[in-house]
Design a protein around this motif. Structure first.
Motif, PDB file in Angstrom:
ATOM      1  N   TYR A  93       0.796  -1.231  -0.189  1.00  0.00           N
ATOM      2  CA  TYR A  93      -0.136   0.041   0.011  1.00  0.00           C
ATOM      3  C   TYR A  93       0.966   1.142  -0.035  1.00  0.00           C
ATOM      4  CZ  TYR A  93      -3.238   3.298   1.430  1.00  0.00           C
ATOM      5  OH  TYR A  93      -4.164   4.571   1.350  1.00  0.00           O
ATOM      6  N   LEU A 103     -10.311  -3.198  -1.776  1.00  0.00           N
ATOM      7  CA  LEU A 103      -9.464  -3.569  -2.908  1.00  0.00           C
ATOM      8  C   LEU A 103     -10.298  -3.112  -4.228  1.00  0.00           C
ATOM      9  CD1 LEU A 103      -6.828  -4.739  -4.044  1.00  0.00           C
ATOM     10  CD2 LEU A 103      -7.975  -6.773  -4.169  1.00  0.00           C
ATOM     11  N   TRP A 108      -5.443  -1.002  -3.195  1.00  0.00           N
ATOM     12  CA  TRP A 108      -6.194  -0.866  -1.958  1.00  0.00           C
ATOM     13  C   TRP A 108      -6.562   0.654  -1.786  1.00  0.00           C
ATOM     14  CZ3 TRP A 108      -8.261  -4.793   0.805  1.00  0.00           C
ATOM     15  CH2 TRP A 108      -7.441  -5.893   0.659  1.00  0.00           C
TER      16      TRP A 108
END
Length: 729
Positions: A89, A139, A169
């Motif tokens: 992320y 997601l 994400w």
């Protein structure tokens, strides 16, 4: 509402990019009828509530008939690896996730994926194994090009693991595990947030095993906000408070002023309710009067004519009439302007309760004489219900008008048919039941009792939840208009807000008088309470907010501590740290990440979402001890040219980082962690570097050269999730 117990699992074709060809993490599956609201209960404890007409197909058309709900959890490293989901992320640079649990929810009709319709949400109550309280991420699978009908716009995105995997994400709910003070590992506060000195802030030790709903306060920092130093947890005399582990914690918003206070009665107010259209209020009092008010507090009419206390006053469904119940053995029907229309005489003792049928043509009353009576609107007695052994305190018609609900001093509540037959007998309370109410759709019942509890029942008579938290008798309990919350009013000077699973959400407190009644407004935005201090009060729903004083009560089996505190304020946006350079000694800067606008509501372990797909309670990891370098891999001495590499580390292996071939040049790890490597080879074969061997790599040499060749051991073909899990233990 229908409850379905799912007993089977099956392989699913829901959109995923599973790592292995021969197996994936299986889905639990159940069919639902979209023409009505349904609850899907899975064996592991997860419950998914599906509203009516919740799904549309790819063209946006409403789906009819049966829809198949598919659900699975990814609780450990082996399941995350097998699913093939992205694990990094960041905004510009790569950053690792630490997840407390990933869930996936899908829906299909006739084998094709369907989507949640606009303005529809599903409610997922998570099992005990999935920890909530951190940030919640979704997601995004469409690369930002999905139909606006089905998706909201997203600004932030996660790093895509490969050229072929564009999933990302996005932050959809900022957790309250650390709403202020010391930020979690993924956040750096860039602006001042409080004037309180650090030494004056404190954390609390909470027993999450006894009260898992307190997990959201696990990392919260508090500050004393009272005036009495004897209640200050940071003083030397009160150090025991910070060293004690507390089983229960109750926050009551202090200085929470009601919007409107209705003053005019000369004695205690027994009930206060809204008109069905929300425009008016009516109060009933021991001063022998009922009063009609505007929602702004203007007195419109006073109903005079009873010779004793008035216990109940309620509107008819068409907003035109009011019925009152009195200690003078009668009930009376009035116009909203105060004109007496009919008197219902026939009880031999005080009348405690009266209410209209949904069509307004009948009235049901309950009395000290142990009976309930059904009357016509003009006062003709139609039926007497006999079956209670003591006073009947509460009476109500079901929403469809086919049944009657009564509550009695004999410790029971009963559901009756209109011909006077008892069809349900609710018998779990230990003392008198003061109130019993149907949920808006009639599928549930809530009762309030002198035994200090309220209880939620199914219409079939099965007890679903016990609401335990009041210290004295509970006088009333009512459902919210959407049926998702319950409000209780108690002699202990509090009114409490609960969800329908029995979790306490909030508390309203009176300084010097018990609450005798509490109800929601028809739009659910306001709360109306009646008190023994001769007033009724109109409140806005309390929300936990930073810099607002709250009364805090901590308790366990041995001790109780009360004080006044405030939460240290949260920053307005999440920030992700980004490494600049390739070594652990470089500076760390922060890049703001804007939150998604997706509709997400998180309450404890319950989340309400408007999209199917993957959700993860997680936090991005910012670690200055991370080493970044160019990695190469060998398998049994032979150079590996292409493979997906997983680094598994962190406490309880909760950090799983996925590296495609193009990410090897920026391979990163923390040498202080328990690390292991898994390489995914063709034909479902794998190669590994175990924790013991990883701990032997030359860290100082890697820091100096900024590169390293990992020599992995080849393993046989992985044929199942069980084998993979054993491999990673």
């Amino acid at each position: 509402m229908f409850f379905i117990q799912v007993c089977t699992t099956q392989s699913s074709q829901a959109p995923s990019k599973a790592t292995f060809k021969s197996f994936d993490v299986s889905y639990a599956s159940a069919g639902v009828d979209v023409s009505k609201e349904e609850n899907v209960s899975f064996k592991n404890g997860t419950n998914i509530k599906v509203p009516v007409n919740a799904f549309v197909d790819a063209s946006g058309a409403t789906v009819k008939g049966k829809v198949n709900i598919e659900y699975r959890e990814l609780k450990n490293a082996s399941e995350i690896v097998a699913s093939g989901i992205p694990t990094n992320y960041a905004n510009d640079k790569k950053q690792q996730f630490e997840t407390e649990g990933v869930i996936e929810v899908r829906a299909k009709s006739n084998g094709k994926q369907v989507y949640l319709a606009k303005n529809k949400t599903i409610e997922v109550k998570l099992p005990k194994e999935v920890a909530a309280g951190q940030n919640l991420y979704y997601l995004e699978e469409g690369g930002g090009k999905s139909s606006s009908l089905l998706h909201n716009p997203f600004i932030s995105q996660a790093y895509a693991q490969s050229e072929n995997d564009k999933r990302r994400w996005v932050l959809v709910h900022q957790g309250v595990a650390s709403p202020g003070g010391t930020p979690p590992a993924n956040r750096t506060d860039t602006t001042p947030t409080t004037n309180i000195r650090k030494k004056e802030s404190f954390k609390l030790k909470l027993n999450l095993s006894a009260s898992p709903e307190l997990a959201k306060y696990r990392n919260t920092r508090w500050a004393f906000a009272g005036k009495n130093e004897a209640q200050n947890p940071t003083t030397e005399a009160n150090q025991w408070v910070l060293n004690e582990t507390w089983d229960r914690m109750e926050l009551v918003q202090a200085l929470f002023a009601p919007n409107v206070v209705l003053k005019g009665h000369q004695k205690a107010v027994a009930t206060a309710v809204f008109s069905p259209n929300g425009s008016y209020l009516v109060t009933a009092s021991s001063d022998k009067t009922a009063k009609v008010w505007s929602v702004t507090g203007r007195l419109i009419a006073t109903l005079r004519g009873h010779k004793d206390f008035i216990r109940t006053a309620v509107f008819s469904k068409n907003n035109q009439y009011i019925v009152t119940a009195s200690g003078d053995n009668t009930a009376k029907i009035w116009s909203t302007r105060g004109q007496l229309l009919h008197t219902l005489s026939g009880h031999t003792n005080s009348v405690y309760s009266a209410s209209f049928s949904p069509d307004g043509k009948k009235v049901i009353t309950g009395s000290e004489d142990g009976t309930a009576k059904i009357w016509s609107f003009d006062g003709k007695l139609l039926k007497t219900l006999t079956g209670h052994r003591k006073a009947v305190y509460s009476t109500e018609f079901s929403p469809n008008g086919k049944y009657v609900l009564t509550a009695s001093a004999d410790k029971t509540a009963k559901v009756w048919s209109l011909d006077g037959k008892i069809i349900r007998d609710l018998k779990r309370h230990r003392r008198a039941i003061f109130s019993a109410r149907f949920s808006p759709n009639g599928s549930k019942i809530v009762t309030a009792s002198a035994d200090r509890t309220a209880r939620i029942w199914s219409f079939t008579g099965r007890q679903l939840h016990r609401l335990k938290g009041h210290r004295k008798a509970v006088y009333a309990a009512t459902f919210s208009p959407n049926g998702q919350y319950i409000l209780t009013a108690s002699e202990d000077n509090t009114a409490k807000l609960w969800d329908v699973q029995g979790t306490k959400v909030s508390t309203l407190k009176s300084e010097n008088s018990p609450f005798s009644y509490a109800v929601f407004s028809p739009n659910g935005r306001y709360i109306l309470t009646a008190s023994k201090d001769n007033t009724a009060k109109l409140w806005t729903k309390p929300d936990l907010a930073a810099n607002t004083p709250y009364q805090l009560e901590l308790s366990n089996n041995q001790k109780v501590f009360q004080t006044t505190i405030k939460i240290l304020p949260a920053t307005t946006q999440e920030t992700a740290s980004v490494e600049r350079g390739d070594t652990s000694n470089t500076d760390v800067v922060t890049t703001p990440i804007q939150k998604s606008t997706e509709e997400v509501v998180v309450t404890g372990k319950t989340i309400k979402v408007n999209r199917c797909g993957y959700y993860s309670f997680a936090r991005p990891i910012r670690d200055k001890n991370t080493i970044t370098m160019r990695a190469q891999f060998k398998v049994d001495g032979k150079k590996l040219n292409n493979a997906t590499i997983y680094l598994i580390s962190g406490k309880n292996d909760k950090v799983v980082t996925k590296f495609g071939k193009y990410e090897w040049r920026n391979f990163r790890f923390n040498p202080g962690e328990r690390n292991q490597i898994l390489a995914i080879l063709p034909d479902d074969r794998v190669a590994t570097l175990g924790r013991k061997d990883f701990s032997k790599i030359p860290v100082q040499q890697i820091i100096k050269n900024k590169k390293y060749v990992f020599d992995l051991s080849k393993k046989s073909k992985v044929k199942s999730l069980k084998v993979l899990k054993q491999l990673l233990q």
